[in-house]
Structure formats: C-alpha cells, structure tokens
Design an enzyme around this catalytic site. Structure first.
Site, mmCIF file in Angstrom:
data_model
loop_
_atom_site.group_PDB
_atom_site.id
_atom_site.type_symbol
_atom_site.label_atom_id
_atom_site.label_comp_id
_atom_site.label_asym_id
_atom_site.label_seq_id
_atom_site.Cartn_x
_atom_site.Cartn_y
_atom_site.Cartn_z
ATOM 1 N N GLY A 12 0.764 -1.445 0.511
ATOM 2 C CA GLY A 12 0.607 0.064 0.268
ATOM 3 C C GLY A 12 0.767 1.561 -0.097
ATOM 4 N N ASP A 13 0.398 2.363 -0.211
ATOM 5 C CA ASP A 13 1.039 3.854 -0.372
ATOM 6 C C ASP A 13 1.858 3.940 -1.182
ATOM 7 O OD1 ASP A 13 -0.908 4.158 1.467
ATOM 8 O OD2 ASP A 13 0.400 3.430 3.204
ATOM 9 N N LYS A 16 0.120 5.534 -5.701
ATOM 10 C CA LYS A 16 -0.770 4.997 -6.736
ATOM 11 C C LYS A 16 -1.970 6.405 -7.123
ATOM 12 C CE LYS A 16 -3.471 1.944 -4.462
ATOM 13 N NZ LYS A 16 -1.946 2.388 -2.501
ATOM 14 N N GLY A 17 -2.376 6.856 -5.838
ATOM 15 C CA GLY A 17 -2.897 8.289 -6.960
ATOM 16 C C GLY A 17 -2.288 8.966 -7.535
ATOM 17 N N GLY A 40 -5.779 5.925 1.461
ATOM 18 C CA GLY A 40 -5.303 7.487 1.381
ATOM 19 C C GLY A 40 -5.244 7.426 0.318
ATOM 20 N N HIS A 41 -5.481 8.281 -0.918
ATOM 21 C CA HIS A 41 -4.184 8.790 -2.148
ATOM 22 C C HIS A 41 -3.960 10.093 -2.425
ATOM 23 C CE1 HIS A 41 -6.349 4.231 -3.542
ATOM 24 N NE2 HIS A 41 -5.528 4.518 -3.057
ATOM 25 N N THR A 42 -3.091 10.729 -2.434
ATOM 26 C CA THR A 42 -2.395 11.740 -2.026
ATOM 27 C C THR A 42 -2.175 12.158 -3.553
ATOM 28 O OG1 THR A 42 -1.234 10.991 0.261
ATOM 29 C CG2 THR A 42 -1.222 13.779 -0.848
ATOM 30 N N GLN A 223 -4.996 0.032 -1.555
ATOM 31 C CA GLN A 223 -3.562 -0.906 -0.928
ATOM 32 C C GLN A 223 -2.826 -1.421 -1.754
ATOM 33 O OE1 GLN A 223 -7.802 -1.622 0.088
ATOM 34 N NE2 GLN A 223 -7.732 0.398 1.573
ATOM 35 N N THR A 238 -6.002 -6.476 4.517
ATOM 36 C CA THR A 238 -6.767 -5.811 4.778
ATOM 37 C C THR A 238 -7.865 -6.880 4.147
ATOM 38 O OG1 THR A 238 -7.921 -3.696 4.022
ATOM 39 C CG2 THR A 238 -7.060 -4.895 2.772
ATOM 40 N N THR A 298 -3.954 8.619 5.987
ATOM 41 C CA THR A 298 -5.361 8.194 6.810
ATOM 42 C C THR A 298 -5.034 8.488 8.015
ATOM 43 O OG1 THR A 298 -6.523 6.777 4.261
ATOM 44 C CG2 THR A 298 -7.289 6.708 6.265
ATOM 45 N N ASP A 331 13.677 10.396 -5.794
ATOM 46 C CA ASP A 331 14.442 10.800 -5.150
ATOM 47 C C ASP A 331 14.510 10.798 -3.336
ATOM 48 O OD1 ASP A 331 11.317 11.327 -5.099
ATOM 49 O OD2 ASP A 331 11.568 12.861 -3.948
ATOM 50 N N GLY A 413 9.423 12.740 -8.171
ATOM 51 C CA GLY A 413 8.826 14.340 -6.994
ATOM 52 C C GLY A 413 7.374 13.766 -7.006
HETATM 53 P P1 GDP Z 1 -1.438 5.747 -2.208
HETATM 54 O O1 GDP Z 1 -1.442 5.444 -1.131
HETATM 55 O O2 GDP Z 1 -0.552 4.352 -2.965
HETATM 56 O O3 GDP Z 1 -1.648 6.368 -3.465
HETATM 57 O O4 GDP Z 1 0.083 6.221 -2.223
HETATM 58 P P2 GDP Z 1 0.507 7.596 -0.442
HETATM 59 O O5 GDP Z 1 -0.408 8.659 -1.665
HETATM 60 O O6 GDP Z 1 -0.808 6.865 0.372
HETATM 61 O O7 GDP Z 1 1.566 7.648 -0.449
HETATM 62 C C1 GDP Z 1 1.976 8.510 -1.555
HETATM 63 C C2 GDP Z 1 3.154 9.407 -0.845
HETATM 64 O O8 GDP Z 1 4.139 9.701 -1.863
HETATM 65 C C3 GDP Z 1 2.031 10.503 -1.393
HETATM 66 O O9 GDP Z 1 2.979 11.756 0.193
HETATM 67 C C4 GDP Z 1 3.326 11.060 -2.461
HETATM 68 O O10 GDP Z 1 2.282 12.781 -3.046
HETATM 69 C C5 GDP Z 1 4.058 10.858 -2.562
HETATM 70 N N1 GDP Z 1 4.930 10.387 -3.485
HETATM 71 C C6 GDP Z 1 4.629 9.762 -5.094
HETATM 72 N N2 GDP Z 1 5.573 9.640 -6.105
HETATM 73 C C7 GDP Z 1 6.371 10.659 -5.135
HETATM 74 C C8 GDP Z 1 7.792 10.487 -5.731
HETATM 75 O O11 GDP Z 1 7.970 10.058 -7.008
HETATM 76 N N3 GDP Z 1 8.493 11.770 -4.775
HETATM 77 C C9 GDP Z 1 7.860 12.077 -3.488
HETATM 78 N N4 GDP Z 1 9.175 13.019 -3.027
HETATM 79 N N5 GDP Z 1 6.443 11.571 -3.018
HETATM 80 C C10 GDP Z 1 6.269 10.894 -4.047
HETATM 81 P P1 IMO Z 2 -4.023 2.816 0.011
HETATM 82 O O1 IMO Z 2 -5.059 2.975 -0.768
HETATM 83 C C1 IMO Z 2 -0.875 0.934 3.922
HETATM 84 C C2 IMO Z 2 -3.329 -1.153 6.128
HETATM 85 C C3 IMO Z 2 -3.519 -1.343 7.448
HETATM 86 C C4 IMO Z 2 -3.721 -2.259 8.853
HETATM 87 C C5 IMO Z 2 -4.581 -3.250 7.674
HETATM 88 C C6 IMO Z 2 -5.192 -3.591 7.685
HETATM 89 O O2 IMO Z 2 -3.265 4.533 1.029
HETATM 90 O O3 IMO Z 2 -2.031 2.397 -0.445
HETATM 91 P P2 IMO Z 2 -7.477 -2.313 7.452
HETATM 92 O O4 IMO Z 2 -8.552 -0.794 8.712
HETATM 93 O O5 IMO Z 2 -7.697 -2.415 6.535
HETATM 94 O O6 IMO Z 2 -8.538 -3.613 8.040
HETATM 95 O O7 IMO Z 2 -6.895 -2.595 8.039
HETATM 96 O O8 IMO Z 2 -4.284 -2.834 6.304
HETATM 97 N N1 IMO Z 2 -4.260 -0.561 5.064
HETATM 98 C C7 IMO Z 2 -3.270 0.206 4.879
HETATM 99 N N2 IMO Z 2 -1.742 0.451 4.191
HETATM 100 N N3 IMO Z 2 -2.435 1.832 1.880
HETATM 101 C C8 IMO Z 2 -3.311 1.455 2.470
HETATM 102 O O9 IMO Z 2 -4.299 1.782 1.719
HETATM 103 C C9 IMO Z 2 -3.784 0.401 3.405
HETATM 104 N N4 IMO Z 2 -5.130 0.399 3.660
HETATM 105 C C10 IMO Z 2 -5.089 -0.329 5.008
HETATM 106 O O10 IMO Z 2 -2.599 -0.425 8.059
HETATM 107 O O11 IMO Z 2 -2.287 -2.848 8.724
HETATM 108 MG MG MG Z 3 -2.149 5.487 0.944
#
Ligand code: GDP
Ligand code: IMO
Ligand code: MG
Length: 422
Positions: A12-13, A16-17, A40-42, A223, A238, A298, A331, A413
């Site tokens: 996760g994280d 993707k966003g 949580g997609h940023t 995720q 999850t 999130t 980066d 970035g």
């Molecule tokens: P997602 O859940 O997969 O959409 O990812 P999140 O948004 O939770 O976390 C990714 C974080 O990395 C966010 O704060 C984005 O703004 C940041 N991000 C994505 N790509 C890059 C990158 O190439 N460089 C930097 N510095 N930040 C990035």
């Molecule tokens: P995005 O879409 C990272 C993790 C939680 C926990 C496990 C179960 O932003 O990548 P839940 O609330 O789903 O029952 O929690 O899954 N988790 C994530 N970790 N990114 C996410 O979403 C997540 N959604 C759930 O931290 O370990």
């Molecule tokens: Mg996220």
C-alpha cells in the site's frame, strides 16, 4: 485508449494516487473496485494537495467520469464529508461521480467492532485503520450487510437497520462497549442517504454502456498486493482483493475486457500497521521520516520503511500479471551511498524466491541483498530518462528486471510533471 488495471505491488501507499492522476489524462472513466476509506491517495495539482479516500483520484481531472464500484465498502458519512471538502475546493463531483447500488455500507457498529477487536487482540492486533472495513466485508460475506440501495430507500433502511442493530448491540455489550441508539444512527444515515441518492445507480450497466461507446476505463486499486485477503500476509491484511482480479469482480467488467495491468512500487518499501516486512530497516526509516516523508495519509501514523524487496515485487507480478511497472519516490534515495535490493529470502538452509504464504515462516525470513551504488544527486528536476544519472538508471532497470515487468514510468517527486514516461 486501453482498459488498464492499476494495482499497488507492495504493502500500500506506493503512490497509486499520483500515477492514477497522470494516467487519467488518457482515459475516460476511473473506477474504484475494492476497499473503503481505509485508503488515502495523495495527489498534488500545482501546489494544492488532495487526499482521496473513497472518491477515485480521477475526479481531479475535469471532464472525466468516476465510479465507486460494487466491490467497495462505502462509509456514507465519510463519503458525504469527502464530497463536501471537494466541492469547497471547487472540484466538480455532481453529474460525474456514480456509486454502485450494490456496494456495501459501512455502519457505526462496523467501526466500533473494528476497534473492540483490536483492543481484544492486544499485542497481536493488526493495526487496522479503524474504519470498520473488516467487519463490513465480514457482513457482506455473511450475507447480513446493508447495501447502497437499502440506504437510499427509507423504509427498507429503517427495517433492516433495526434488525442489524439488535444483533450488533448484543455483540458490543459483550465487549463491554456502549450500544448504539437506533434513532441517532438512523437519522445520520438517512441524511447521508439523501445526499448520496443522486449518485447511486447500476454502475455495471453504466460501465458496459460506456465501453460499447468506446470509452476507456482505468481501475484504481487501493491498498497493495500483500494486503490482499487471499494473497497477502494473512492475517495482517485488509479484507478485500487488492490484486488485479478484484478489479473485475468489484466492477462487473469481465477479464477479457482488460488490456493491461500496471503495478506501482516505491523505489523502497513501506508498510503501515502490523505484520512481517522482511526488508525493514531503521536507518532508511530515520532518513525518510527525517525528510518529513512516509507518514500515513489516512491515520498519520509513521510508516515502517525498508529496502526494495524484489522477491515481493516478483510475486506481485505473478499474481497480478503486471505488464508495466511505475516506480515512484525514487528521489527518496538521492542521498544514499549504497542502496540494497532484496533478491531472495533465507530461513535456516532453505531459500525462497517467492513470498511464503505462512506468515510465521515469512517472519523468520532473512533477506539476501544485492548492493547498488547510490547516485547521490537530486533527481527531482529530471523529466526525461536521459536526465537520470547512470546509477539511477541502472538501479531502476535492475528492479524492473528482477520484477519481470517493463519499466514504464518513473516518478521523482509528488507533482504531475515530476514523472518520466518511457
Ligand atoms: P497511495 O495510497 O498509493 O496513493 O500513496 P499515498 O498517497 O498514501 O502515499 C504516497 C506519498 O508519496 C504521497 O505523499 C505522494 O504525494 C508521494 N509521492 C508519490 N510519488 C512521489 C515521488 O516520486 N516523489 C516524492 N517525493 N513523493 C511522491
Ligand atoms: P492505500 O490505498 C497502506 C493497512 C492497515 C492495516 C491493514 C488492515 O492508501 O494504499 P484495515 O483498516 O484495512 O482493516 O487495515 O491494512 N491498510 C493500508 N496500508 N495503505 C492503505 O491504503 C491501507 N489500507 C489499509 O494499516 O495494516
Ligand atoms: Mg495511501
């Protein structure tokens, strides 16, 4: 344009966003198919930062249609709040956002049970987001869930809610938690139901009609692969199918309509919540946290960090059928003298080139590393492949080769233009 499934290929994280936002430019409809507001997609649009939880990230591109598919669990109060915040920021959400009538609803007892179960588990807790995701999917599988079509029908909703509250209040009492009042829950959810009614429709038919007209679809995974209920590090997962197959069941779009799967990875690894993370490393965590990075979008929790795990990414390529790899946050490694990549796991005298399904075994795995020299230069200004230093290109080519996918996008970035498309 093709129909593309985008998945997280780690925990996760992965960013993707951001990648969805870039790819949305070339698609017509963006579809969420699983998960809920645990995601949580940023996305940055210029200097403005948006964090999307239930609404597809495609909403930030004018003229695109967004769909919350049948496989998603919808917290109506959370969604109403998210829509209000988007409207305040002048993002159009009316007439272009559709919610499946068969998507399941997250209710207050789901959130309360999520919390109580975590307390009961104590040190064996999962570290959930406490958004009620597990109990809501539990009700769906047990055939005791309420769906969006119930929420928007006042009589059905009141009748079904009364029955479900009776059972769940009994369970909450057994946990020593306060029972929920029918009137309070009913009023709040009725209001949310009224607000969401204009968006609720048969999204399976909507998507098929759009495809007949030649529209292209982009499926926004939430995720990541190792949080998948079947393919992840169970029970530290999850409750939905986060892998590519989930996009089809979660939308009603059949597999033969899919042209391509894009896997997103960070150039290193992060995980938030409990469970094994073979390449976890305190030094890289300190480095990234020190830069103000890797705090959950999130829950705000600091994410656990580690080296890139090519055993995991190769496994992800296997279960998702990843064609193209997007590598983000490259980066983040700019200052390192030496960068490690895990190429195998070792336990006693056994070696693994895939992620073992037994979480206890996985916890004992020691990574086998290959080291790469760092580039020690800021990459944030790179816009073309040839702008990258040779060492960065070598590192990126190596992780794509080890994963067994085509390296198609590199992100240096958070901004839209900080993206190299190959
Ligand atoms: P997602 O859940 O997969 O959409 O990812 P999140 O948004 O939770 O976390 C990714 C974080 O990395 C966010 O704060 C984005 O703004 C940041 N991000 C994505 N790509 C890059 C990158 O190439 N460089 C930097 N510095 N930040 C990035
Ligand atoms: P995005 O879409 C990272 C993790 C939680 C926990 C496990 C179960 O932003 O990548 P839940 O609330 O789903 O029952 O929690 O899954 N988790 C994530 N970790 N990114 C996410 O979403 C997540 N959604 C759930 O931290 O370990
Ligand atoms: Mg996220």
């Amino acid at each position: 344009m093709a129909n593309i499934i985008l998945v997280g290929a780690q925990w996760g994280d992965e960013g993707k966003g951001k990648i969805i936002d870039v790819l949305t430019e070339q698609t017509d409809i963006v579809v969420r198919t699983q998960g809920g507001n645990n995601a949580g997609h940023t996305v940055f649009v210029g200097k403005r930062k948006f964090v999307l939880h239930l609404v597809p990230s495609g909403i930030l591109r004018p003229g695109k249609t967004c769909v919350i598919g049948n496989g998603v669990v919808v917290d109506p109060l959370g969604l109403v709040e998210e829509l209000r915040a988007l409207r305040r920021l002048k993002v159009k959400v009316d007439g272009n956002l559709f919610i499946s009538e068969t998507a399941h609803v997250v209710l207050p007892y789901h959130r309360e049970l999520d919390e109580q179960r975590e307390i009961l588990k104590g040190k064996h807790r999962l570290g959930t987001t406490k958004r009620g995701i597990g109990p809501a999917y539990g009700d769906k599988a047990a055939r005791t869930g309420l769906r969006m079509l119930d929420l928007v029908r006042p009589d059905a909703f009141a009748r079904k809610l009364r029955i479900r509250l009776k059972e769940n209040n009994g369970v909450l009492k057994a946990f020593g938690a306060r029972p929920l009042s029918f009137a309070a829950v009913h009023d709040a959810y009725r209001k949310a139901g009224d607000a969401l009614r204009p968006h609720v429709t048969n999204t399976v038919v909507l998507l098929h009609q759009a495809m007949m007209r030649g529209a292209s679809l982009l499926f926004e995974g939430a995720q990541g692969t190792f949080l998948d209920i079947d393919h992840g590090t169970y029970p530290y997962v999850t409750s939905s199918n986060t892998t590519a197959g989930g996009a089809c069941t979660g939308s009603g779009v059949p597999p033969h309509r899919i042209d391509r799967v894009v896997g997103v990875v960070k150039a290193y690894t992060t995980r938030v919540g409990e469970g094994p993370l073979p390449t976890e490393n305190a030094e890289i965590a300190d480095l990234l946290h020190g830069m103000g990075r890797e705090f959950g979008a999130t829950t705000g929790r600091p994410r656990r960090c580690g080296w890139f795990d090519a055993v995991a990414s190769r496994h992800a390529a296997m279960v998702n059928g990843i064609d193209d790899l997007a590598v983000t946050n490259v980066d983040g490694l700019d200052t390192l003298e030496m960068i490690r990549v895990c190429v195998a796991y070792r336990v006693a005298n056994q070696q693994f080139d895939y992620v073992p399904g037994d979480v206890d075994l996985l916890s004992q795995c020691e990574p086998v590393y290959v080291d790469f020299p760092g580039w020690r230069r800021p990459l944030d200004k790179a816009r073309r492949w040839r702008d990258l230093p040779g060492r960065a290109r070598a590192y990126l080519n190596a992780i794509a080769d080890l994963t067994g996918a085509r390296l198609s996008m590199v992100s240096v970035g958070p901004a839209r233009d900080q993206t190299i498309v190959r």
